[in-house]
Design an enzyme around this catalytic site. Structure first.
Site, short mmCIF file in Angstrom:
data_model
loop_
_atom_site.label_atom_id
_atom_site.label_comp_id
_atom_site.label_asym_id
_atom_site.label_seq_id
_atom_site.Cartn_x
_atom_site.Cartn_y
_atom_site.Cartn_z
N ASP A 79 -35.28 -23.52 32.81
CA ASP A 79 -33.85 -22.96 31.73
C ASP A 79 -35.11 -23.34 30.56
OD1 ASP A 79 -32.80 -23.97 29.24
OD2 ASP A 79 -31.68 -25.43 30.18
N TYR B 99 -25.24 -15.68 18.01
CA TYR B 99 -26.19 -14.74 18.54
C TYR B 99 -26.57 -14.22 17.17
CZ TYR B 99 -27.90 -10.73 21.20
OH TYR B 99 -29.42 -9.92 21.43
N1 LIG Z 1 -28.36 -5.20 26.43
C1 LIG Z 1 -28.23 -5.30 24.69
O1 LIG Z 1 -28.15 -4.11 24.76
C2 LIG Z 1 -29.71 -6.14 24.27
C3 LIG Z 1 -29.82 -5.47 22.83
C4 LIG Z 1 -30.26 -6.34 21.64
C5 LIG Z 1 -30.88 -7.56 22.52
N2 LIG Z 1 -30.47 -7.61 23.84
C6 LIG Z 1 -32.16 -8.72 24.27
O2 LIG Z 1 -32.78 -8.99 25.13
C7 LIG Z 1 -32.22 -9.93 26.14
C8 LIG Z 1 -32.38 -9.42 27.43
O3 LIG Z 1 -30.69 -9.62 27.31
P1 LIG Z 1 -29.72 -8.39 28.01
O4 LIG Z 1 -29.17 -7.78 27.65
O5 LIG Z 1 -31.09 -8.49 29.43
O6 LIG Z 1 -29.21 -10.04 29.06
P2 LIG Z 1 -29.57 -11.25 30.34
O7 LIG Z 1 -28.03 -12.17 29.88
O8 LIG Z 1 -29.02 -10.41 31.27
O9 LIG Z 1 -29.97 -11.55 30.69
C9 LIG Z 1 -31.05 -12.57 29.80
C10 LIG Z 1 -31.87 -13.53 31.13
O10 LIG Z 1 -32.29 -15.16 30.47
C11 LIG Z 1 -31.52 -15.52 31.21
N3 LIG Z 1 -31.64 -16.94 30.40
C12 LIG Z 1 -30.24 -17.41 30.22
N4 LIG Z 1 -30.15 -18.41 29.15
C13 LIG Z 1 -31.24 -19.19 29.76
C14 LIG Z 1 -32.44 -19.86 30.15
N5 LIG Z 1 -31.36 -20.95 29.52
N6 LIG Z 1 -33.48 -20.01 29.98
C15 LIG Z 1 -34.18 -19.27 30.93
N7 LIG Z 1 -33.27 -17.71 31.32
C16 LIG Z 1 -32.36 -17.98 30.91
C17 LIG Z 1 -30.41 -14.62 33.10
O11 LIG Z 1 -30.32 -15.95 33.44
C18 LIG Z 1 -30.82 -13.74 32.34
O12 LIG Z 1 -31.68 -13.16 33.51
C19 LIG Z 1 -32.10 -10.92 25.34
O13 LIG Z 1 -33.01 -11.75 24.10
C20 LIG Z 1 -31.39 -10.15 24.20
O14 LIG Z 1 -30.89 -10.65 23.07
C21 LIG Z 1 -30.03 -6.87 24.58
#
Ligand SMILES: NC(=O)c1ccc[n+]([C@@H]2O[C@H](COP(=O)([O-])OP(=O)(O)OC[C@H]3O[C@@H](n4cnc5c(N)ncnc54)[C@H](O)[C@@H]3O)[C@@H](O)[C@H]2O)c1
Length: 263
Positions: free
Chosen positions: A56, A147
């Protein structure tokens, strides 16, 4: 030369794309993710150069453990990808507790992990940090606050870390993806990639949403020696989203023309 990287949230589709890219280039990876099962499954699949740990990022002891694994198991640390995120958000009406949790994970986690790792990173020949920000950092959206505000903070944190850590030759940059095919977009679109691309086409001049691997490529570039004079910057991986104005790229001047009057 093999390097060692920590990827937080590395078990998600986007994080795992970064992990796979780095791993296939011969590097060692420490994956820290709240989803222990997914982190362990990924490390089992990739083998001994990938260590998955329950983590975490809101807990200092967990962050210390990630750095310890890099030091004890892989004998060093060359880079960190702060990718973990919580999407918890009740907009401007979020409770104080929700603000704390969102910032603790999305901002303080990466800030503390980098601080903890500085002595080890400083020994690397090409130390680098990539903070995953978002297009949401610069755009206002209804119904959200935690966010986007956290992502805006990450962008400025990136600049602060870059200037502070330059004396150790540690480069710090962020990437800002637009809509990317990963869990949130997959869930929101009911798993329909074509539909996600069609809706995304109105927001991204390249006419579709991103693949996780395209974001991973940008992260890997910023970590690499090819980015050796790049620090403190944000790299958009957004299919041109950021260059759009209020007309979203669609000619609308015609809409200004009034129908001819009868007189
Ligand atoms: N998917 C999109 O369209 C998008 C767009 C812009 C930015 N992002 C960024 O990309 C990154 C990945 O996002 P995603 O879309 O794959 O989201 P996701 O929710 O699929 O992945 C997030 C990951 O972080 C982990 N996580 C959550 N809380 C946690 C904690 N307290 N400690 C450790 N791990 C933790 C989750 O288990 C998961 O594996 C993020 O930083 C997100 O802001 C995503």
């Amino acid at each position: 030369m093999p390097c060692t990287y920590i990827v937080s949230g590395g078990a998600s589709r986007l994080g795992a794309a970064v992990v796979r890219r780095l791993h296939s280039a011969g590097h060692n990876i420490v994956v820290g993710d709240l989803d222990e099962g997914a982190a362990l499954a990924l490390s089992e699949e990739l083998g001994e150069r990938c260590f998955g740990a329950a983590c975490d990022v809101g807990e200092d002891l967990h962050l210390e453990q990630l750095v310890r694994v890099a030091r004890d198991r892989f004998e060093g640390l060359d880079g960190i990808v702060n990718n973990a995120v919580t999407y918890i958000d009740n907009g401007i009406f979020s409770s104080r507790e929700e603000w704390h949790r969102a910032f603790n994970v999305n901002v303080f986690g990466g800030a503390r992990l980098v601080a903890e790792a500085v002595p080890l990173l400083a020994r690397s020949l090409n130390p680098a940090v990539v903070n995953v920000a978002s297009i949401a950092a610069k755009m206002a959206q209804k119904g959200r606050a935690l966010y986007p505000v956290a992502k805006a903070a990450i962008m400025h944190l990136t600049r602060m870390q870059a200037v502070e850590l330059a004396e150790h030759k540690i480069r710090v940059n962020s990437v800002s993806p637009a809509w990317t095919w990963s869990r949130p977009i997959e869930q929101a679109s009911g798993g329909d990639r074509q539909h996600a691309d069609e809706v995304g086409a109105t927001l991204h001049p390249l006419g579709r949403i991103a693949d996780a691997e395209e974001v991973a490529d940008a992260v890997v570039f910023l970590l690499s020696p090819q980015a050796s004079f790049i620090t403190g910057t944000d790299l958009g991986v957004d299919g041109g989203h950021a260059i759009l104005g209020p007309d979203a790229g669609i000619p609308r001047q015609g809409a200004l023309a009034k129908p001819p009057s009868d007189d």
